[in-house]
Design an enzyme around this catalytic site. Structure first.
Site, PDB file in Angstrom:
ATOM      1  CB  CYS A  68      -0.940   0.042   1.185  1.00  0.00           C
ATOM      2  SG  CYS A  68      -2.108  -1.301   1.294  1.00  0.00           S
ATOM      3  NE  ARG A 125       4.655   1.497   0.667  1.00  0.00           N
ATOM      4  CZ  ARG A 125       5.346   1.657   1.789  1.00  0.00           C
ATOM      5  NH1 ARG A 125       6.562   2.160   1.745  1.00  0.00           N
ATOM      6  NH2 ARG A 125       4.829   1.319   2.953  1.00  0.00           N
ATOM      7  CD1 TRP A 134      -0.103  -6.243  -2.111  1.00  0.00           C
ATOM      8  CD2 TRP A 134      -0.845  -6.834  -0.084  1.00  0.00           C
ATOM      9  NE1 TRP A 134       0.297  -7.537  -1.880  1.00  0.00           N
ATOM     10  CE2 TRP A 134      -0.154  -7.924  -0.648  1.00  0.00           C
ATOM     11  CE3 TRP A 134      -1.408  -6.975   1.178  1.00  0.00           C
ATOM     12  CZ2 TRP A 134      -0.012  -9.137   0.021  1.00  0.00           C
ATOM     13  CZ3 TRP A 134      -1.276  -8.180   1.839  1.00  0.00           C
ATOM     14  CH2 TRP A 134      -0.579  -9.253   1.266  1.00  0.00           C
ATOM     15  CG  ASN A 162      -0.857   2.513   3.509  1.00  0.00           C
ATOM     16  OD1 ASN A 162      -1.683   2.447   2.603  1.00  0.00           O
ATOM     17  ND2 ASN A 162       0.361   2.981   3.331  1.00  0.00           N
ATOM     18  N   GLY A 163      -2.813  -0.302   6.476  1.00  0.00           N
ATOM     19  CA  GLY A 163      -2.911  -0.991   7.751  1.00  0.00           C
ATOM     20  C   GLY A 163      -4.191  -1.797   7.842  1.00  0.00           C
ATOM     21  CD  GLU A 188      17.916 -13.919  -0.400  1.00  0.00           C
ATOM     22  OE1 GLU A 188      17.712 -12.913  -1.115  1.00  0.00           O
ATOM     23  OE2 GLU A 188      17.137 -14.272   0.496  1.00  0.00           O
ATOM     24  CE  LYS A 213      15.449 -12.048  -3.724  1.00  0.00           C
ATOM     25  NZ  LYS A 213      15.642 -12.283  -2.339  1.00  0.00           N
ATOM     26  CD  GLU A 233      11.355 -12.755  -2.973  1.00  0.00           C
ATOM     27  OE1 GLU A 233      10.976 -12.241  -1.908  1.00  0.00           O
ATOM     28  OE2 GLU A 233      12.464 -12.489  -3.494  1.00  0.00           O
ATOM     29  CG  HIS A 254      17.828 -37.255   5.953  1.00  0.00           C
ATOM     30  ND1 HIS A 254      17.791 -38.423   6.689  1.00  0.00           N
ATOM     31  CD2 HIS A 254      19.107 -36.819   6.003  1.00  0.00           C
ATOM     32  CE1 HIS A 254      18.987 -38.677   7.174  1.00  0.00           C
ATOM     33  NE2 HIS A 254      19.819 -37.720   6.772  1.00  0.00           N
ATOM     34  CE  LYS A 274      12.602  -3.538  -1.460  1.00  0.00           C
ATOM     35  NZ  LYS A 274      13.461  -4.653  -1.848  1.00  0.00           N
TER      36      LYS A 274
END
Length: 614
Positions: free
Chosen positions: A2, A27, A75, A101-102, A487, A491, A494, A510, A609
């Site tokens: 947002c 964002r 968002w 926002n929130g 990581e 990436k 995402e 395993h 973001k």
């Protein structure tokens, strides 16, 4: 997630608001909208599902006049992405408009109360409940807008950053925040509002970071007034922005992500500048020096973070346990804050966040403070909530990171954690002087070695095209390279939407080995330092099952090259520094696969973001 933008001044508001929304696209969002008080004193609200460009098309023949306005990218939380659920929201009388926002946690109870007072609702959002509550308070108490906002917020449970404008009052914006970022920009006879400073960089470098539970009353041509929800006046120092407009542009690159990957040699130099002095064999981190005794007496360190920052925290755990001999735990902030953790007064909690606004990490900080722990923040954004909430800390100096998938912020966080571990270890005398000097020297050489790794870009671009068929990837590493495998997998998933998982290489047998066949690409991090022979054995096990192997190896490696299908050579570095140099080819691999697949690498679907809600 947002984005909020607001403007009041002498200029036309709409172009400033739209440009601001474009600046905040990084964002993450699914709809956009704008509210303007026109030259004819009309309160016009325009909104559309989709991108800011869709909003621009929608308003093409509308009245967008006016020198005051608010705008938003949403968002979705409450209610699906749609025109109706997009912000801004009107009050029932259409005399007020609000962006938010929130999350308002008690919105359902408030909504039922308002329904009993005759209010109806057009959307599924918690935000519409808030603007109706503000209007109700204004009518009930026959008060001005600022008072109505204050009274309404005193009834609210949850997180918010809001901005409200009122029809017939074209000279005022009321804004407020709690647990969601809000910045005021101060220009010449004009004021700006935003979720972060990026929309206002080209207009002013004078900003105020609004505090929790604070309301901002902005009147045209007057000094800004700050007060709390409990009606106590506040004062704020004006701060100067460090970012510049050039940092917010692509600079000739096709995407922000690739630009930020290539910025890493410089961002790490910036992170090291003033903190490392190879000539006098010293590492200086002021946040440590000012609190040396806290670190030297710490019985335990807890690292709290989310996503990519959590992976950096894992590397920090390896560093601190190896070098400093202090027990370290790495916690997902979202779990840590809710599981009634054991936190002692002689613990140190390190909170890591790129934005400094990550809601779960901020809540974990407050929880740890309540238990008396010392809190150290590692953050990229000056003036953000986490740096202000912690006792001390270090900025990463990576500069604005616009691509949603973190690249340069990750390597900057690992760099700061390395500096911190070296500082603690030297003071505790848990590292030999020679080992300390060797590591300082090698760390100072990392930017040059990353520049060398970036020369692999064309090579990686060429063979990345082969793997767009893949539905799954496995990433393997051991020791310091295990968090790097996590990581790398993050990436890829995402930005390319390919399912990928990172594993400690020895754990492959395993369970995950059952997935290996001729269609399964496996990325193995097999640098010469560390448990090289063990990883080679794991690679042989994959090859025996016809898996496709992409190996990250040290320059000159011959053993893995004989086995792997594709080898990416990185410069030789200390095992603890492999995540810094080795992350570059993994970032490039994810980027180029995503580009070939036609994905939006800077704004991947469903991601944001700055995650400012739980």
């Amino acid at each position: 997630m947002c984005g909020i933008v607001g403007y009041i001044g002498a200029k036309e508001a709409y172009p400033i608001l739209i440009k601001g929304l474009h600046r905040l696209e990084y964002r993450g969002y699914d709809s956009a909208g704008v509210a303007l008080i026109s030259e004819r004193k009309e309160l016009n609200v325009y909104k559309a599902k989709g991108k800011v460009a869709d909003l621009e098309k929608f308003v093409k023949h509308k009245d967008i006049s006016g020198t005051i306005g608010i705008a938003h990218t949403r968002w979705a939380t409450h209610g699906e992405p749609s025109d109706v659920n997009a912000h801004p929201h009107y009050s029932q009388s259409e005399t007020l408009a609000l962006i938010h926002n929130g999350i308002i946690e008690n919105y359902a109870v408030l909504k039922e109360t308002l329904k009993q007072q005759g209010y109806t609702f057009q959307s599924s959002t918690d935000t519409e409940v808030l603007i109706q509550l503000i209007e109700y308070m204004q009518k009930l108490n026959k008060c001005d807008l600022c008072t109505a906002v204050r009274l309404a917020l005193s009834e609210v449970v949850g997180a918010y950053a809001i901005a409200v404008i009122e029809k017939g009052n074209p000279d005022q914006i009321i804004a407020a925040r709690k647990s969601s970022p809000l910045v005021v920009g101060i220009g010449t006879d004009e004021y700006f509002l935003a979720s972060d400073a990026t929309p206002m960089v080209e207009y002013t470098n004078q900003v105020v970071y609004v505090g929790d539970d604070e309301i901002v009353q902005i009147n045209r041509g007057q000094e800004i007034k700050y007060l709390t929800v409990s009606n106590v006046e506040k004062t704020h120092e004006i701060q100067q922005l460090e970012m510049n407009l050039q940092q917010l542009e692509k600079g000739g690159y096709p995407h922000f992500m690739i630009k930020e990957i290539f910025e890493q040699p410089q961002t790490i130099r910036d992170c090291l500048r003033g903190r490392i002095n190879v000539d006098v064999n010293n590492v200086v981190l002021s946040g440590f020096i000012d609190n040396k005794e806290k670190f030297l007496n710490a019985k335990r360190i807890i690292i709290s973070a989310c996503g990519t920052s959590w992976h950096a925290g894992l590397i920090g755990m390896y560093l601190m346990e190896e070098l400093c001999r202090i027990p370290v735990e790495v916690e997902y902030s979202s779990e840590f804050r809710y599981r009634n953790p054991v936190i002692n007064k002689d613990d140190i909690v390190i909170a890591i966040s790129q934005s400094g606004e990550t809601a779960d990490t901020l809540a974990a900080v407050e929880l740890a403070k309540e238990h008396g722990a010392f809190i150290y923040g590692i953050c990229n954004v000056v003036g953000a909530s986490i740096p202000r909430a912690t006792h001390s800390g270090s900025y990463t100096h990576a500069g604005p990171e616009i691509g949603v998938a973190s690249t340069k912020a990750f390597t900057a966080q690992v760099t700061v954690l390395t500096l911190l571990a070296l500082n603690i270890a030297r003071e505790k005398k848990t590292i030999s002087e020679q080992d300390f000097l060797n590591r300082v020297r090698e760390l100072s050489e990392v930017p040059d070695k990353i520049e060398k790794a970036l020369l692999l870009n064309s090579e990686i671009e060429n063979f990345a095209k082969i793997f767009t068929y893949a539905k799954n990837f496995i990433y393997l590493g051991r020791g310091y390279s295990y968090p790097l495998a996590l990581e790398g997998a993050l990436k890829l998933k995402e930005i390319s939407y390919i399912h990928a998982e990172g594993y400690p290489a020895a754990e492959m047998k395993h369970g995950p080995i059952a997935l290996i066949d001729h269609e399964m690409p496996v990325v193995a991090i097999a640098a010469k330092r560390g448990m090289y022979d063990k990883v080679v054995s794991n690679i042989q096990e994959i090859k025996a099952r016809r898996g496709k192997i992409i190996a990250i190896v040290t320059e000159g490696d011959t053993e893995v090259r004989r086995i792997a299908d594709y080898c990416i050579e990185i410069p030789d570095v200390h095992e603890a520094l492999v995540p810094l140099v080795g992350s570059v080819p993994l970032q490039l691999l994810a980027y180029h696969i995503a580009v070939v697949k036609g994905c939006n690498v800077d704004q991947p679907r469903n991601l944001a973001k700055s995650v400012t809600v739980e």
